[in-house]
Write an enzyme that holds these catalytic residues in place. Structure first.
Site, short mmCIF file in Angstrom:
data_model
loop_
_atom_site.label_atom_id
_atom_site.label_comp_id
_atom_site.label_asym_id
_atom_site.label_seq_id
_atom_site.Cartn_x
_atom_site.Cartn_y
_atom_site.Cartn_z
N HIS A 186 16.95 -18.93 -18.81
CA HIS A 186 18.15 -18.23 -19.24
C HIS A 186 17.86 -16.76 -19.54
O HIS A 186 16.70 -16.32 -19.60
CB HIS A 186 18.77 -18.91 -20.46
CG HIS A 186 17.91 -18.93 -21.69
ND1 HIS A 186 17.78 -17.85 -22.54
CD2 HIS A 186 17.13 -19.92 -22.23
CE1 HIS A 186 16.98 -18.16 -23.54
NE2 HIS A 186 16.55 -19.41 -23.37
N CYS A 202 12.15 -22.86 -24.15
CA CYS A 202 12.89 -22.39 -22.98
C CYS A 202 12.23 -21.15 -22.37
O CYS A 202 11.34 -20.53 -22.96
CB CYS A 202 14.34 -22.07 -23.35
SG CYS A 202 15.36 -23.53 -23.62
#
Length: 304
Positions: A186, A202
């Site tokens: 992301h 992440c």
């Protein structure tokens, strides 16, 4: 493109979006090291983003420069040359040790794109695994999991059940959901953390890079996550070694960890090719662990 942008006086004021190269048979090394003349307004963090370099990459390549107040008129090294990770050159390959993502697009098998990334911090390690992109989300909402909400609460911060898309959203403008439950590729609203071990597992990209990658990849694209503290590769008949600290060193934080596999690989090369090795260059690369590829040998032409 990058060569035309070197020098702060002619910088156009916008970040370079990733980097890309065409590949030829037998080529393992891409890009080249460039230089930037530091101005009084520069910081290493700002320069890193301008040129598509991660935080740790630029700090390791320039250990003598202050992060926030680098000496003006000094030439700063831009580590924009890379040995490609080992293994299949397909889909996405993330090397945790160098905190860099490589994309080999299926429609252009002789091309590679590369982006710096941020990964999970100690205790929230990004795992070595193989997975796939299972969905693509524009303007994602963030639903903090219970573990993160509890951690924040212990620090005196109460997180809401959902953080909507917008400037306060830590997922940035785009997200690629993975087959690995709870993990995403992301963007970020804190780009200074790209190239650092700061996330809850992440994989973070610069805001401009996630937009580019989002457009390049499809649902189903394979992601292979590896941890290669050293990489060996050829360019023509020259052998290069690139060394990084391991992503999650078991010893002192940031200490280079190079497995005995390096010696075994060099032995294998000796057994199959006429190699002239510079042992001093090998040791220097291991000692510095700068992330910049070092020429350590050359392939001799076999006599008929």
């Amino acid at each position: 493109m990058l060569a035309a942008l070197i020098g702060s006086a002619i910088w156009p004021g916008r970040p370079v979006v990733g980097a890309s190269w065409s590949l030829h048979e037998g080529q393992d090394l891409v890009g080249r090291v460039l230089w930037h003349r530091v101005s009084e307004a520069d910081t290493l963090v700002a320069i890193a983003r301008r040129y598509g370099v991660g935080y740790d990459e630029i700090v390791r390549a320039n250990p003598m420069l202050d992060i926030w107040l680098p000496e003006a008129q000094r030439d700063l090294q831009l580590p924009l040359q890379f040995v490609l990770p080992s293994g299949p050159r397909q889909g996405l390959v993330l090397n945790l040790a160098e905190m860099r993502l490589y994309h080999y697009p299926g429609e252009a098998p002789n091309k590679v794109y590369s982006y710096p990334v941020g990964i999970g911090r100690e205790g929230w390690q990004t795992p070595v695994t193989t997975t796939r992109i299972v969905s693509k989300v524009s303007d994602p909402n963030w639903y903090p999991p219970q573990s993160i909400r509890e951690e924040a609460l212990a620090a005196g911060i109460s997180l809401p059940d959902v953080i909507p898309a917008g400037p306060e959203n830590p997922l940035g403008s785009h997200a690629l959901r993975l087959g690995l439950s709870g993990y995403l590729l992301h963007g970020t609203n804190r780009p200074a953390g790209v190239g650092m071990r700061v996330s809850h597992g992440c994989i973070r990209l610069y805001p401009e890079d996630i937009v580019a990658l989002f457009a390049q990849v499809e649902v189903g694209t394979k992601l292979r996550i590896v941890d290669e503290p050293f990489k060996l590769g050829w360019l023509n008949d020259q052998l290069y070694l690139e060394v990084h600290p391991a992503a999650y060193a078991s010893g002192e934080q940031g200490e280079p960890v190079v497995p005995a596999a390096l010696g075994r690989l060099l032995t294998e090369i000796y057994e199959t090719q006429d190699l002239q090795l510079n042992s001093a260059a090998v040791q220097a690369a291991l000692d510095e662990a700068s992330g910049v590829p070092v020429k350590i040998g050359r392939r001799l032409v076999r006599q008929p």
